[in-house]
Every structure is written in C-alpha cells, then in structure tokens.
Design a protein around this motif. Structure first.
Motif, PDB file in Angstrom:
ATOM      1  N   GLY A  78      -2.731  -2.576 -17.391  1.00 54.39           N
ATOM      2  CA  GLY A  78      -2.077  -1.620 -18.276  1.00 54.39           C
ATOM      3  C   GLY A  78      -0.583  -1.551 -18.018  1.00 54.39           C
ATOM      4  N   GLY A  79       0.095  -0.781 -18.842  1.00 50.69           N
ATOM      5  CA  GLY A  79       1.523  -0.568 -18.647  1.00 50.69           C
ATOM      6  C   GLY A  79       2.390  -1.677 -19.218  1.00 50.69           C
ATOM      7  N   LEU A  80       3.683  -1.478 -19.016  1.00 50.18           N
ATOM      8  CA  LEU A  80       4.693  -2.415 -19.494  1.00 50.18           C
ATOM      9  C   LEU A  80       5.241  -3.183 -18.301  1.00 50.18           C
ATOM     10  CD1 LEU A  80       6.174  -3.156 -22.177  1.00 50.18           C
ATOM     11  CD2 LEU A  80       7.978  -1.584 -21.469  1.00 50.18           C
ATOM     12  N   TRP A  81       5.372  -4.502 -18.450  1.00 49.68           N
ATOM     13  CA  TRP A  81       5.816  -5.369 -17.363  1.00 49.68           C
ATOM     14  C   TRP A  81       7.059  -6.134 -17.794  1.00 49.68           C
ATOM     15  CZ3 TRP A  81       3.022  -5.655 -12.679  1.00 49.68           C
ATOM     16  CH2 TRP A  81       1.838  -4.910 -12.671  1.00 49.68           C
ATOM     17  N   GLU A  82       7.955  -6.354 -16.821  1.00 46.14           N
ATOM     18  CA  GLU A  82       9.217  -7.038 -17.112  1.00 46.14           C
ATOM     19  C   GLU A  82       9.384  -8.250 -16.207  1.00 46.14           C
ATOM     20  OE1 GLU A  82      14.059  -6.170 -17.310  1.00 46.14           O
ATOM     21  OE2 GLU A  82      12.667  -4.604 -16.669  1.00 46.14           O
ATOM     22  N   VAL A  83       9.869  -9.358 -16.787  1.00 49.33           N
ATOM     23  CA  VAL A  83      10.140 -10.562 -16.003  1.00 49.33           C
ATOM     24  C   VAL A  83      11.433 -10.334 -15.221  1.00 49.33           C
ATOM     25  CG1 VAL A  83      10.613 -13.032 -16.074  1.00 49.33           C
ATOM     26  CG2 VAL A  83       9.008 -12.026 -17.713  1.00 49.33           C
ATOM     27  N   ASP A 142      19.914 -23.695 -15.802  1.00 48.17           N
ATOM     28  CA  ASP A 142      19.759 -22.837 -14.625  1.00 48.17           C
ATOM     29  C   ASP A 142      19.265 -21.447 -14.988  1.00 48.17           C
ATOM     30  OD1 ASP A 142      20.679 -24.880 -13.018  1.00 48.17           O
ATOM     31  OD2 ASP A 142      22.774 -24.255 -13.180  1.00 48.17           O
ATOM     32  N   LYS A 143      19.328 -21.104 -16.258  1.00 50.55           N
ATOM     33  CA  LYS A 143      18.956 -19.753 -16.676  1.00 50.55           C
ATOM     34  C   LYS A 143      17.692 -19.794 -17.511  1.00 50.55           C
ATOM     35  CE  LYS A 143      20.789 -15.546 -18.783  1.00 50.55           C
ATOM     36  NZ  LYS A 143      21.949 -14.918 -19.458  1.00 50.55           N
ATOM     37  N   SER A 144      16.713 -19.020 -17.089  1.00 51.51           N
ATOM     38  CA  SER A 144      15.446 -18.988 -17.819  1.00 51.51           C
ATOM     39  C   SER A 144      15.560 -18.100 -19.052  1.00 51.51           C
ATOM     40  CB  SER A 144      14.330 -18.457 -16.914  1.00 51.51           C
ATOM     41  OG  SER A 144      13.161 -18.213 -17.672  1.00 51.51           O
ATOM     42  N   PRO A 145      14.998 -18.534 -20.165  1.00 48.14           N
ATOM     43  CA  PRO A 145      15.024 -17.698 -21.368  1.00 48.14           C
ATOM     44  C   PRO A 145      14.069 -16.513 -21.289  1.00 48.14           C
ATOM     45  CG  PRO A 145      13.749 -19.682 -21.773  1.00 48.14           C
ATOM     46  CD  PRO A 145      14.353 -19.835 -20.414  1.00 48.14           C
ATOM     47  N   TYR A 146      13.245 -16.475 -20.226  1.00 43.13           N
ATOM     48  CA  TYR A 146      12.232 -15.423 -20.136  1.00 43.13           C
ATOM     49  C   TYR A 146      12.683 -14.231 -19.293  1.00 43.13           C
ATOM     50  CZ  TYR A 146       9.585 -19.461 -21.699  1.00 43.13           C
ATOM     51  OH  TYR A 146       9.158 -20.564 -22.393  1.00 43.13           O
ATOM     52  N   LEU A 147      13.810 -14.362 -18.579  1.00 41.34           N
ATOM     53  CA  LEU A 147      14.293 -13.253 -17.753  1.00 41.34           C
ATOM     54  C   LEU A 147      14.570 -12.027 -18.621  1.00 41.34           C
ATOM     55  CD1 LEU A 147      16.741 -14.713 -15.074  1.00 41.34           C
ATOM     56  CD2 LEU A 147      14.699 -13.329 -14.670  1.00 41.34           C
ATOM     57  N   GLY A 148      14.070 -10.874 -18.163  1.00 43.63           N
ATOM     58  CA  GLY A 148      14.297  -9.633 -18.895  1.00 43.63           C
ATOM     59  C   GLY A 148      13.284  -9.354 -19.981  1.00 43.63           C
ATOM     60  N   GLN A 149      12.418 -10.334 -20.288  1.00 43.16           N
ATOM     61  CA  GLN A 149      11.404 -10.101 -21.314  1.00 43.16           C
ATOM     62  C   GLN A 149      10.398  -9.063 -20.826  1.00 43.16           C
ATOM     63  OE1 GLN A 149      11.348 -10.932 -24.291  1.00 43.16           O
ATOM     64  NE2 GLN A 149      11.947 -13.022 -24.701  1.00 43.16           N
ATOM     65  N   LYS A 150       9.939  -8.233 -21.745  1.00 41.07           N
ATOM     66  CA  LYS A 150       8.950  -7.203 -21.420  1.00 41.07           C
ATOM     67  C   LYS A 150       7.673  -7.475 -22.209  1.00 41.07           C
ATOM     68  CE  LYS A 150      12.205  -3.456 -20.325  1.00 41.07           C
ATOM     69  NZ  LYS A 150      13.451  -4.216 -20.471  1.00 41.07           N
ATOM     70  N   LEU A 151       6.536  -7.175 -21.574  1.00 41.72           N
ATOM     71  CA  LEU A 151       5.254  -7.374 -22.235  1.00 41.72           C
ATOM     72  C   LEU A 151       4.278  -6.308 -21.775  1.00 41.72           C
ATOM     73  CD1 LEU A 151       3.073  -8.908 -20.050  1.00 41.72           C
ATOM     74  CD2 LEU A 151       4.886 -10.611 -20.260  1.00 41.72           C
ATOM     75  N   ALA A 152       3.294  -6.025 -22.616  1.00 43.85           N
ATOM     76  CA  ALA A 152       2.271  -5.025 -22.305  1.00 43.85           C
ATOM     77  C   ALA A 152       0.963  -5.728 -21.981  1.00 43.85           C
ATOM     78  CB  ALA A 152       2.087  -4.084 -23.488  1.00 43.85           C
ATOM     79  N   LEU A 153       0.178  -5.108 -21.109  1.00 46.38           N
ATOM     80  CA  LEU A 153      -1.140  -5.643 -20.748  1.00 46.38           C
ATOM     81  C   LEU A 153      -2.156  -4.509 -20.846  1.00 46.38           C
ATOM     82  CD1 LEU A 153      -0.148  -7.887 -17.701  1.00 46.38           C
ATOM     83  CD2 LEU A 153      -0.817  -8.666 -19.984  1.00 46.38           C
ATOM     84  N   TYR A 154      -2.607  -4.237 -22.062  1.00 47.99           N
ATOM     85  CA  TYR A 154      -3.581  -3.175 -22.314  1.00 47.99           C
ATOM     86  C   TYR A 154      -4.892  -3.793 -22.802  1.00 47.99           C
ATOM     87  CZ  TYR A 154       0.369   0.081 -22.120  1.00 47.99           C
ATOM     88  OH  TYR A 154       1.455   0.807 -21.729  1.00 47.99           O
ATOM     89  N   GLU A 155      -5.926  -2.956 -22.856  1.00 46.51           N
ATOM     90  CA  GLU A 155      -7.229  -3.449 -23.296  1.00 46.51           C
ATOM     91  C   GLU A 155      -7.203  -3.882 -24.758  1.00 46.51           C
ATOM     92  OE1 GLU A 155     -10.419  -0.807 -22.492  1.00 46.51           O
ATOM     93  OE2 GLU A 155     -10.079  -0.745 -20.331  1.00 46.51           O
ATOM     94  N   ASN A 156      -6.411  -3.185 -25.569  1.00 46.50           N
ATOM     95  CA  ASN A 156      -6.398  -3.498 -27.004  1.00 46.50           C
ATOM     96  C   ASN A 156      -5.127  -4.204 -27.448  1.00 46.50           C
ATOM     97  OD1 ASN A 156      -4.665  -1.396 -26.631  1.00 46.50           O
ATOM     98  ND2 ASN A 156      -5.470  -0.110 -28.274  1.00 46.50           N
ATOM     99  N   SER A 157      -4.308  -4.626 -26.499  1.00 47.36           N
ATOM    100  CA  SER A 157      -3.081  -5.330 -26.862  1.00 47.36           C
ATOM    101  C   SER A 157      -2.507  -6.020 -25.635  1.00 47.36           C
ATOM    102  CB  SER A 157      -2.052  -4.358 -27.442  1.00 47.36           C
ATOM    103  OG  SER A 157      -0.842  -5.023 -27.733  1.00 47.36           O
ATOM    104  N   ALA A 158      -2.072  -7.263 -25.834  1.00 42.52           N
ATOM    105  CA  ALA A 158      -1.460  -8.010 -24.731  1.00 42.52           C
ATOM    106  C   ALA A 158      -0.287  -8.808 -25.270  1.00 42.52           C
ATOM    107  CB  ALA A 158      -2.474  -8.941 -24.076  1.00 42.52           C
ATOM    108  N   GLY A 159       0.745  -8.904 -24.447  1.00 45.88           N
ATOM    109  CA  GLY A 159       1.889  -9.725 -24.808  1.00 45.88           C
ATOM    110  C   GLY A 159       2.069 -10.828 -23.787  1.00 45.88           C
ATOM    111  N   ASP A 160       3.021 -11.716 -24.051  1.00 47.48           N
ATOM    112  CA  ASP A 160       3.345 -12.739 -23.067  1.00 47.48           C
ATOM    113  C   ASP A 160       4.858 -12.904 -23.008  1.00 47.48           C
ATOM    114  OD1 ASP A 160       4.125 -14.251 -25.233  1.00 47.48           O
ATOM    115  OD2 ASP A 160       2.762 -15.916 -24.846  1.00 47.48           O
ATOM    116  N   PRO A 161       5.389 -13.585 -21.979  1.00 48.78           N
ATOM    117  CA  PRO A 161       6.847 -13.700 -21.832  1.00 48.78           C
ATOM    118  C   PRO A 161       7.534 -14.405 -22.992  1.00 48.78           C
ATOM    119  CG  PRO A 161       5.754 -14.212 -19.760  1.00 48.78           C
ATOM    120  CD  PRO A 161       4.680 -14.127 -20.796  1.00 48.78           C
ATOM    121  N   ALA A 162       6.779 -15.136 -23.797  1.00 48.91           N
ATOM    122  CA  ALA A 162       7.380 -15.829 -24.938  1.00 48.91           C
ATOM    123  C   ALA A 162       7.500 -14.928 -26.155  1.00 48.91           C
ATOM    124  CB  ALA A 162       6.560 -17.066 -25.293  1.00 48.91           C
TER     125      ALA A 162
END
Length: 259
Positions: A39-44, A56-76
């Motif tokens: 659950g909750g919101l997660w940040e790279v 040298d710089k990742s495009p995923y730094l600073g991306q936020k995603l949620a990991l809930y039972e009814n919704s999930a995101g990914d760094p992309a």
C-alpha cells in the motif's frame, strides 16, 4: 584372473558404489503465494545502472507509484487497475542484478496485470523496495504522510492584463450658431393653421422652401392667443428678397414691431 575378468569386476564394483551413495535432491522452483501489497505511495530515490545505458541520469528518478490492492503503478508511469500480487523468497540478485548482494535471500513480490508481468519488487531490510526496469536497478522508499499532505506550492500570480489605451472619440463638432435673424411673415389663430400657412408661403419663396418654420405663441390680451410665423434671413438683402418673393400673400412681411 585374465584381463576381461578384472574389467568386469571393476565395473560391478562401481555400479554397487553408485547405488549405495545418497540420492541428490532435485532443485525445485520456489512456491509462490498470493500476498497483500504494502500500500501507499512510493518514490524512486536511487537508480544504479546494472548494464550500459549511455547516460548517467536515470529517467526514473523521482517517479512516484502506488501499490494498492485495486491499483498499481510502475516507475515507467503505467497504471494497472486490477493487479495480482504473488510473493516468494529468492536471491535478490536474480531480480535486480549486481545492485544486490549475491546469495542474499529476500522476500519478492511479483505483480501481474491481465496475466502479463507488470513488475517485481524485492523487500529490503531497511523497509525500502528494489526493482529493475530495463538497465536500471531502482530503490523505492515510501512517501511519508507528511510529504503527501504537504501543501502544494501556490501558483504564480497571473500577470496583470495589459491595458490597451482605447482611442478617445473625437468630440462632437458643435454646430455653428445660427446667425440669421427672424423675419416676420404672418399671424394665425392656432398652430396648425400656422403650419399650413408656412407650406403655402414656402411654395412662393425658394428661400423659405429650404428652411423649417419658426412658430411662436403670443398672447394679445383681449384678442386672445395667436401664433406668429417667422422665416430666417442671413442679412438685410435676403430679408428683402423673402418679402419680395411673397409679394401680396402677406401684408406685414418683415414687420419689426412683430419680431
């Protein structure tokens, strides 16, 4: 004992030795089970290149995603409305590559969406998660409640509208004062008769035909109220011309006593 007998005896001895040794266990795939997402919101917060990336710089730094039972995101930036979470233990390096210590067993959470692989996360000892996207090993940390509730920066004030000076209308030109003088023509008992008289006189005088009548009420006491009819003349010459044009139609044309 001949040579053939020796060879047969050695083969029999090896076969018996193999049969007497302990059987070796066969490696099996780890058992997966359904798990509840964190659950909750997660940040790279960290990105390590585990393979050449060309940057040298990742495009995923600073991306936020949620990991809930009814919704999930990914760094992309993808979103899954019906995620399925499965868990097991595995070597962390098998999930994220060289960014993890080889041989370190950690809990793994696998996410699928509509039967397709959506992501795999390794739970670390400090509570963070690690995952791999393309050539990057990413570390994610939970966004604190304080950060989630932090007031967003106020938008910059809108620029003041540019004032466009509207052209001022030119002042209306005042009509030049009429410098003509009145010329007495005739008197009538009512205004309507005076208007009819004007029409008759204007037919005889081209000068009056270009004008509007001037009708003024006048109280003569016992004789009652009368309406005096006037024309306009620019000068004495025009005054005389009007009276000449009217001739005998009026008796007192141009009378100064009635002006």
């Amino acid at each position: 004992m001949n040579r053939l007998a020796v060879i047969c005896a050695a083969a029999a001895s090896l076969a018996l030795s193999a049969c007497a040794s302990d059987p070796q266990p066969v490696a099996s795939a780890p058992a997966k089970r359904m798990v509840t997402p964190p659950g909750g919101l997660w940040e790279v917060v960290e990105a390590v290149a585990v393979d050449p990336t060309g940057t040298d710089k990742s495009p995923y730094l600073g991306q936020k995603l949620a990991l809930y039972e009814n919704s999930a995101g990914d760094p992309a930036g993808r979103i899954c409305a019906k995620p399925v979470y499965m868990g097991w233990e595995a070597d962390a390096a098998s999930i994220v590559g060289a960014a993890a210590k080889p041989g370190e067993k950690r809990p793994v959470m696998d996410v699928t969406c509509d039967g397709e692989a959506f992501g795999a996360y390794v739970g670390m000892a400090d509570g963070s998660l690690m995952t791999r996207v393309n050539n990057w090993a990413l570390t994610l940390k939970r966004v604190s409640a304080e950060a989630m509730m932090a007031k967003a920066p106020e938008p910059a004030p809108a620029p003041e509208p540019v004032k466009v000076e509207q052209p001022q209308p030119e002042p209306a030109k005042m009509a030049a004062p009429d410098k003509r003088s009145i010329v007495y023509l005739a008197s009538y008992k009512n205004e309507q008769t005076a208007k009819s008289g004007w029409k008759a006189l204007a037919k005889k005088s081209p000068i009056l035909a270009k004008q509007e009548p001037v009708i003024t009420p006048f109280d003569l006491g016992k004789k009652g109220k009368w309406y005096r009819l006037y024309g306009l003349a620019a000068d004495e010459a025009e005054r005389a011309a009007i009276c000449k044009q009217l001739g005998k139609l009026v008796d007192e044309c141009g009378s100064r006593l009635r002006e």
